[in-house]
Design an enzyme around this catalytic site. Sequence first.
Site, PDB file in Angstrom:
ATOM      1  N   LYS A  36       0.845  -1.204   0.000  1.00  0.00           N
ATOM      2  CA  LYS A  36       0.000   0.000   0.000  1.00  0.00           C
ATOM      3  C   LYS A  36       0.876   1.249   0.000  1.00  0.00           C
ATOM      4  CE  LYS A  36      -0.232  -0.402   5.009  1.00  0.00           C
ATOM      5  NZ  LYS A  36      -0.921  -1.110   6.111  1.00  0.00           N
ATOM      6  N   ARG A 132     -10.471  -0.222  14.952  1.00  0.00           N
ATOM      7  CA  ARG A 132     -10.445   0.558  13.716  1.00  0.00           C
ATOM      8  C   ARG A 132     -11.364  -0.212  12.773  1.00  0.00           C
ATOM      9  NH1 ARG A 132      -4.633   1.596  11.077  1.00  0.00           N
ATOM     10  NH2 ARG A 132      -5.103  -0.527  10.452  1.00  0.00           N
ATOM     11  N   TYR A 257      17.315  29.383   8.340  1.00  0.00           N
ATOM     12  CA  TYR A 257      16.093  30.072   8.754  1.00  0.00           C
ATOM     13  C   TYR A 257      15.961  30.062  10.273  1.00  0.00           C
ATOM     14  CZ  TYR A 257      14.266  30.022   3.967  1.00  0.00           C
ATOM     15  OH  TYR A 257      14.064  30.227   2.634  1.00  0.00           O
ATOM     16  N   MET A 305      13.495  23.826   2.338  1.00  0.00           N
ATOM     17  CA  MET A 305      12.758  23.064   1.325  1.00  0.00           C
ATOM     18  C   MET A 305      13.682  22.246   0.431  1.00  0.00           C
ATOM     19  SD  MET A 305      10.093  24.435  -1.551  1.00  0.00           S
ATOM     20  CE  MET A 305       8.859  25.049  -0.421  1.00  0.00           C
TER      21      MET A 305
END
Length: 366
Positions: A36, A132, A257, A305
Site C-alpha cells: 500500500k 479501527r 532560517y 525546502m
Amino acid sequence: MIPVAAHIELNMIALHHNVRRVREYAPESKVMAVIKANAYGHGLIKIAQHLSLAVDALAVARLDEGIRLREAGVQGRILILQGFTEVDEIEALLHYQLDVVVHSEQQVQLLESIVLSGVVSVFLKIDTGMNRLGIRPEQFSVLLSRLQQCSCVHQAIVFMTHFANADDVYDAKTAQQLLVFNEVTGAYIGEKSVANSAAIIAWPETRFDWIRPGLMLYGVSPMLMDYTEPLDLLPVMSLYSRIIAIKQVKKGETVGYGASWIADKDTCLGVVSIGYGDGYPRQARQGTPVLINNKRMPLIGRVSMDMLTVDLSHGSKIQLGDQVVLWGDGLPVEEIAACAGTIPYTLLCGITRRVQVVVKEPLGEV
Ligand SMILES: *Cc1c(COP(=O)(O)O)cnc(C)c1O
C-alpha cells in the site's frame, strides 16, 4: 551524464533477500506482501513486479491501487484491505479479480443484495481490540454464515485481524488480541491471517496460514528501538544527494532560517541539496547524522525546502559534489526517524515526486 542530486536508489537484491528472511521466520505460511501507499514510497508497480513471483499474494489499502496493479499487468492474488462501500466497487472487484476484506455488517448486507456473474474472495476481518476496522467478535458466527450464503462470495473465507501493539514485545495487548481471535474462530474451518511484520518477527504463535509483512520487506525494523535481536534485513531504499557548497562561518554567526544554530567556534559547513521538498523531515533535530565518505556528520540549523546544512569540521578531504547518504545503506532510516520524532514508515512514504529513482536490479544496474 548529468549527475542526479537528490535521488533514491532501490536495491532489488535487498528486496529479494528480505523476502527470504520473511520465509525463514514463517516457513509454513503463505506470504501476502503489503505494498500500500506506493509500496511504502518505493513505487507501487516496480515493487509489485519484483514481488509478484516471489510471494503468494499482494495487498493494498484501496481499490484504485489494486486496479492500477491489474492495469500494469500484475497477476496473482491481490487483497484490498479497506474493502468497499458501494455496489460499483464490488463489481470492479469481480472485474479485476481482486480479493477483498469484509470488515462490517453493512458490507455483508451489500453482498447479500446483489447478484454477480462470479464470486469474490473474502477475508473476514475481526476487530480484536484495535478498534479501527473489523466486525465485533460477537458478530462473527452470524456474519460468517450470512457470507457463506451469498452467491457472490467464494466459499473459502479467510479469517483475519490486525494487531495494535505487536512492535512492543513487553505489551500484553498482542496476546490478548490473539486470544480473542483464537476463541472466536476456533470452532470454524478456514485459513487465518493475523501477522504484520512485527508479529512475524516477535510473536511466533501468530504465524498462521497467511502472513502480511509490510515494512520488513523494505528492510526496515518495525520493532521499538529497545528490541535488539538482529533481524538481518537489508534496506531497499537509500536516499542520497550531494554537497553543493562548502564554506566557513565565524564564531557567533548563525546558519539557516530562524537563525536557530549559532557557531560556538569557527566552523566549516557543507550545504546539501536535499530538504523537506524531497521528503527529508523538517523536524530532524540538530545533530541528526548524515553520511559523507562513510563518516557521520551532524545536521546543523533548520532543514529548508531544498537544502540542509552539515557541520564538516570533523570530516576530512570532503569536496564539492561529494555524495551524501541521508538514510539507507550504512545509515538506518529507523535512526533518522527517531531523530525526527517519527517512525520510519512516514519517512519512506514521504519521498516526493521530484526525487529521482535509480533501480539496482539483481542482474546489473538498470
Ligand atoms: C499495513 C498493514 C500490514 C503491514 O504492516 P507492517 O507493519 O508494515 O508489516 C499488515 N496488515 C494490515 C491490515 C495492514 O494495514
